[in-house]
Design a protein around this motif. Structure first.
Motif, PDB file in Angstrom:
ATOM      1  N   ALA A 138       0.864  -1.177   0.000  1.00 25.63           N
ATOM      2  CA  ALA A 138       0.000   0.000   0.000  1.00 25.63           C
ATOM      3  C   ALA A 138       0.900   1.226   0.000  1.00 25.63           C
ATOM      4  CB  ALA A 138      -0.910   0.006   1.224  1.00 25.63           C
ATOM      5  N   TYR A 139       0.352   2.325  -0.465  1.00 26.28           N
ATOM      6  CA  TYR A 139       1.073   3.602  -0.444  1.00 26.28           C
ATOM      7  C   TYR A 139       0.425   4.478   0.613  1.00 26.28           C
ATOM      8  CZ  TYR A 139       2.990   8.072  -1.868  1.00 26.28           C
ATOM      9  OH  TYR A 139       3.634   9.289  -1.874  1.00 26.28           O
ATOM     10  N   ASP A 140       1.225   4.972   1.549  1.00 25.64           N
ATOM     11  CA  ASP A 140       0.668   5.704   2.696  1.00 25.64           C
ATOM     12  C   ASP A 140       0.313   7.160   2.411  1.00 25.64           C
ATOM     13  OD1 ASP A 140       3.054   7.206   2.881  1.00 25.64           O
ATOM     14  OD2 ASP A 140       3.860   5.953   4.463  1.00 25.64           O
ATOM     15  N   SER A 141       0.531   7.623   1.188  1.00 31.70           N
ATOM     16  CA  SER A 141       0.182   8.994   0.786  1.00 31.70           C
ATOM     17  C   SER A 141       0.761  10.048   1.732  1.00 31.70           C
ATOM     18  CB  SER A 141      -1.343   9.159   0.704  1.00 31.70           C
ATOM     19  OG  SER A 141      -1.904   8.223  -0.167  1.00 31.70           O
ATOM     20  N   ARG A 142       1.828   9.693   2.424  1.00 34.67           N
ATOM     21  CA  ARG A 142       2.486  10.584   3.389  1.00 34.67           C
ATOM     22  C   ARG A 142       1.566  10.968   4.545  1.00 34.67           C
ATOM     23  NH1 ARG A 142       6.831   9.031   1.300  1.00 34.67           N
ATOM     24  NH2 ARG A 142       7.888  10.255  -0.262  1.00 34.67           N
ATOM     25  N   ILE A 143       0.585  10.124   4.820  1.00 34.97           N
ATOM     26  CA  ILE A 143      -0.358  10.364   5.899  1.00 34.97           C
ATOM     27  C   ILE A 143      -0.084   9.350   6.997  1.00 34.97           C
ATOM     28  CG2 ILE A 143      -2.794  10.345   6.553  1.00 34.97           C
ATOM     29  CD1 ILE A 143      -3.363  11.162   3.609  1.00 34.97           C
ATOM     30  N   HIS A 144       0.159   9.833   8.200  1.00 31.71           N
ATOM     31  CA  HIS A 144       0.482   8.937   9.302  1.00 31.71           C
ATOM     32  C   HIS A 144      -0.710   8.047   9.639  1.00 31.71           C
ATOM     33  CE1 HIS A 144       1.157   7.572  13.451  1.00 31.71           C
ATOM     34  NE2 HIS A 144       2.383   7.424  12.988  1.00 31.71           N
ATOM     35  N   GLY A 145      -0.413   6.800   9.955  1.00 29.86           N
ATOM     36  CA  GLY A 145      -1.438   5.854  10.362  1.00 29.86           C
ATOM     37  C   GLY A 145      -0.852   4.461  10.415  1.00 29.86           C
ATOM     38  N   PHE A 146      -1.710   3.495  10.693  1.00 32.22           N
ATOM     39  CA  PHE A 146      -1.286   2.112  10.809  1.00 32.22           C
ATOM     40  C   PHE A 146      -2.181   1.226   9.960  1.00 32.22           C
ATOM     41  CE2 PHE A 146       0.248   4.156  14.576  1.00 32.22           C
ATOM     42  CZ  PHE A 146       1.489   3.578  14.796  1.00 32.22           C
ATOM     43  N   MET A 147      -1.567   0.264   9.269  1.00 36.96           N
ATOM     44  CA  MET A 147      -2.298  -0.757   8.537  1.00 36.96           C
ATOM     45  C   MET A 147      -2.215  -2.039   9.370  1.00 36.96           C
ATOM     46  SD  MET A 147      -1.795  -2.151   4.611  1.00 36.96           S
ATOM     47  CE  MET A 147      -0.025  -2.332   4.748  1.00 36.96           C
ATOM     48  N   GLY A 164      -1.874 -10.254  12.267  1.00 39.25           N
ATOM     49  CA  GLY A 164      -2.097  -9.681  13.589  1.00 39.25           C
ATOM     50  C   GLY A 164      -1.065  -8.630  13.957  1.00 39.25           C
ATOM     51  N   PHE A 165      -0.442  -8.046  12.956  1.00 33.85           N
ATOM     52  CA  PHE A 165       0.541  -7.009  13.251  1.00 33.85           C
ATOM     53  C   PHE A 165       0.149  -5.706  12.573  1.00 33.85           C
ATOM     54  CE2 PHE A 165       2.025  -9.545   9.694  1.00 33.85           C
ATOM     55  CZ  PHE A 165       2.293  -8.595   8.726  1.00 33.85           C
ATOM     56  N   SER A 166       0.809  -4.653  12.952  1.00 30.38           N
ATOM     57  CA  SER A 166       0.525  -3.332  12.404  1.00 30.38           C
ATOM     58  C   SER A 166       1.760  -2.782  11.696  1.00 30.38           C
ATOM     59  CB  SER A 166       0.140  -2.365  13.523  1.00 30.38           C
ATOM     60  OG  SER A 166      -1.008  -2.812  14.181  1.00 30.38           O
ATOM     61  N   ILE A 167       1.520  -2.051  10.623  1.00 31.67           N
ATOM     62  CA  ILE A 167       2.594  -1.418   9.879  1.00 31.67           C
ATOM     63  C   ILE A 167       2.344   0.083   9.913  1.00 31.67           C
ATOM     64  CG2 ILE A 167       3.694  -1.207   7.628  1.00 31.67           C
ATOM     65  CD1 ILE A 167       2.542  -4.067   7.125  1.00 31.67           C
ATOM     66  N   GLU A 168       3.309   0.822  10.420  1.00 34.20           N
ATOM     67  CA  GLU A 168       3.164   2.276  10.525  1.00 34.20           C
ATOM     68  C   GLU A 168       3.564   2.939   9.218  1.00 34.20           C
ATOM     69  OE1 GLU A 168       4.524   5.975  13.405  1.00 34.20           O
ATOM     70  OE2 GLU A 168       5.617   4.080  13.501  1.00 34.20           O
ATOM     71  N   GLY A 210       7.204   5.840   1.115  1.00 36.24           N
ATOM     72  CA  GLY A 210       5.772   5.730   1.376  1.00 36.24           C
ATOM     73  C   GLY A 210       5.156   4.390   1.046  1.00 36.24           C
ATOM     74  N   ILE A 211       5.945   3.453   0.534  1.00 35.22           N
ATOM     75  CA  ILE A 211       5.411   2.133   0.188  1.00 35.22           C
ATOM     76  C   ILE A 211       5.493   1.230   1.411  1.00 35.22           C
ATOM     77  CG2 ILE A 211       5.664   0.084  -1.273  1.00 35.22           C
ATOM     78  CD1 ILE A 211       4.809   2.535  -2.824  1.00 35.22           C
ATOM     79  N   ARG A 212       4.368   0.653   1.780  1.00 35.10           N
ATOM     80  CA  ARG A 212       4.303  -0.309   2.885  1.00 35.10           C
ATOM     81  C   ARG A 212       4.021  -1.668   2.266  1.00 35.10           C
ATOM     82  NH1 ARG A 212       6.924   2.520   4.656  1.00 35.10           N
ATOM     83  NH2 ARG A 212       6.368   4.577   5.335  1.00 35.10           N
ATOM     84  N   SER A 213       4.977  -2.573   2.350  1.00 40.07           N
ATOM     85  CA  SER A 213       4.803  -3.881   1.720  1.00 40.07           C
ATOM     86  C   SER A 213       5.426  -4.964   2.580  1.00 40.07           C
ATOM     87  CB  SER A 213       5.410  -3.892   0.319  1.00 40.07           C
ATOM     88  OG  SER A 213       6.793  -3.656   0.393  1.00 40.07           O
ATOM     89  N   THR A 258      -8.082   5.531   5.607  1.00 41.42           N
ATOM     90  CA  THR A 258      -8.892   5.842   4.430  1.00 41.42           C
ATOM     91  C   THR A 258      -8.099   6.522   3.331  1.00 41.42           C
ATOM     92  OG1 THR A 258     -10.840   6.021   5.818  1.00 41.42           O
ATOM     93  CG2 THR A 258     -10.959   7.090   3.681  1.00 41.42           C
ATOM     94  N   ASN A 259      -7.176   7.384   3.686  1.00 45.23           N
ATOM     95  CA  ASN A 259      -6.445   8.167   2.689  1.00 45.23           C
ATOM     96  C   ASN A 259      -5.241   7.449   2.088  1.00 45.23           C
ATOM     97  OD1 ASN A 259      -8.227  10.297   2.980  1.00 45.23           O
ATOM     98  ND2 ASN A 259      -7.069  11.163   4.659  1.00 45.23           N
ATOM     99  N   TRP A 260      -4.954   6.236   2.514  1.00 51.31           N
ATOM    100  CA  TRP A 260      -3.874   5.475   1.904  1.00 51.31           C
ATOM    101  C   TRP A 260      -4.378   4.863   0.606  1.00 51.31           C
ATOM    102  CZ3 TRP A 260      -0.445   2.184   5.631  1.00 51.31           C
ATOM    103  CH2 TRP A 260       0.069   2.999   6.645  1.00 51.31           C
ATOM    104  N   MET A 261      -3.479   4.655  -0.351  1.00 48.42           N
ATOM    105  CA  MET A 261      -3.846   3.990  -1.602  1.00 48.42           C
ATOM    106  C   MET A 261      -3.536   2.509  -1.484  1.00 48.42           C
ATOM    107  SD  MET A 261      -2.801   6.598  -4.598  1.00 48.42           S
ATOM    108  CE  MET A 261      -1.428   7.501  -3.923  1.00 48.42           C
ATOM    109  N   GLY A 262      -4.468   1.687  -1.941  1.00 42.18           N
ATOM    110  CA  GLY A 262      -4.310   0.243  -1.858  1.00 42.18           C
ATOM    111  C   GLY A 262      -5.261  -0.297  -0.832  1.00 42.18           C
TER     112      GLY A 262
END
Length: 126
Positions: free
Chosen positions: A51-60, A78-82, A90-93, A114-118
């Motif tokens: 996913a691309y985080d769009s430079r917006i802080h959050g957790f997947m 069961g884990f989180s990716i910041e 910005g790529i979370r993979s 919501t604002n992340w892409m993917g």
């Protein structure tokens, strides 16, 4: 009179900026849920994601379950990716490696800002 007008304008500007900052934080914290299923014939199973985080802080958050007649059984993740760090691309993979899993239906549940892409997700056997 000019000092009062300037002071009033300054107070209004501060209020507008504070309201905008609150709205940006609230929208960055809103999340959506993405799900998907696969039928697995047995053997080693993995879930690749990005996913691309769009430079917006959050957790997947990623969870994988085996679907059974008595309910879903947690099998991995069961884990989180910041995300939202300004110093990277910005790529979370990654991969949720589930190891050997018996034949059956499996589903993933991803909770993502919501604002992340993917996310882009693919099941893989090995």
């Amino acid at each position: 009179m000019k000092k009062v007008s300037f002071g009033l304008i300054a107070i209004i500007m501060l209020f507008v900026l504070a309201t905008s900052a609150f709205a940006a934080t609230a929208s960055a914290n809103s999340q959506r849920t993405e799900t998907g299923v696969t039928t697995h014939t047995g053997g080693n199973l993995a879930l690749d994601f990005s996913a691309y985080d769009s430079r917006i802080h959050g957790f997947m958050h990623i969870h994988v379950y085996r679907v059974t007649t008595s309910g879903d059984v947690f099998v991995g993740g069961g884990f989180s990716i910041e995300g939202g760090r300004p110093t990277d691309n910005g790529i979370r993979s990654g991969t949720v490696d589930l190891g050997y899993q018996p034949a059956g239906t499996y589903k993933y549940v991803i909770i993502i800002p919501t604002n992340w892409m993917g996310p882009s997700v693919s099941w893989r056997t090995y």
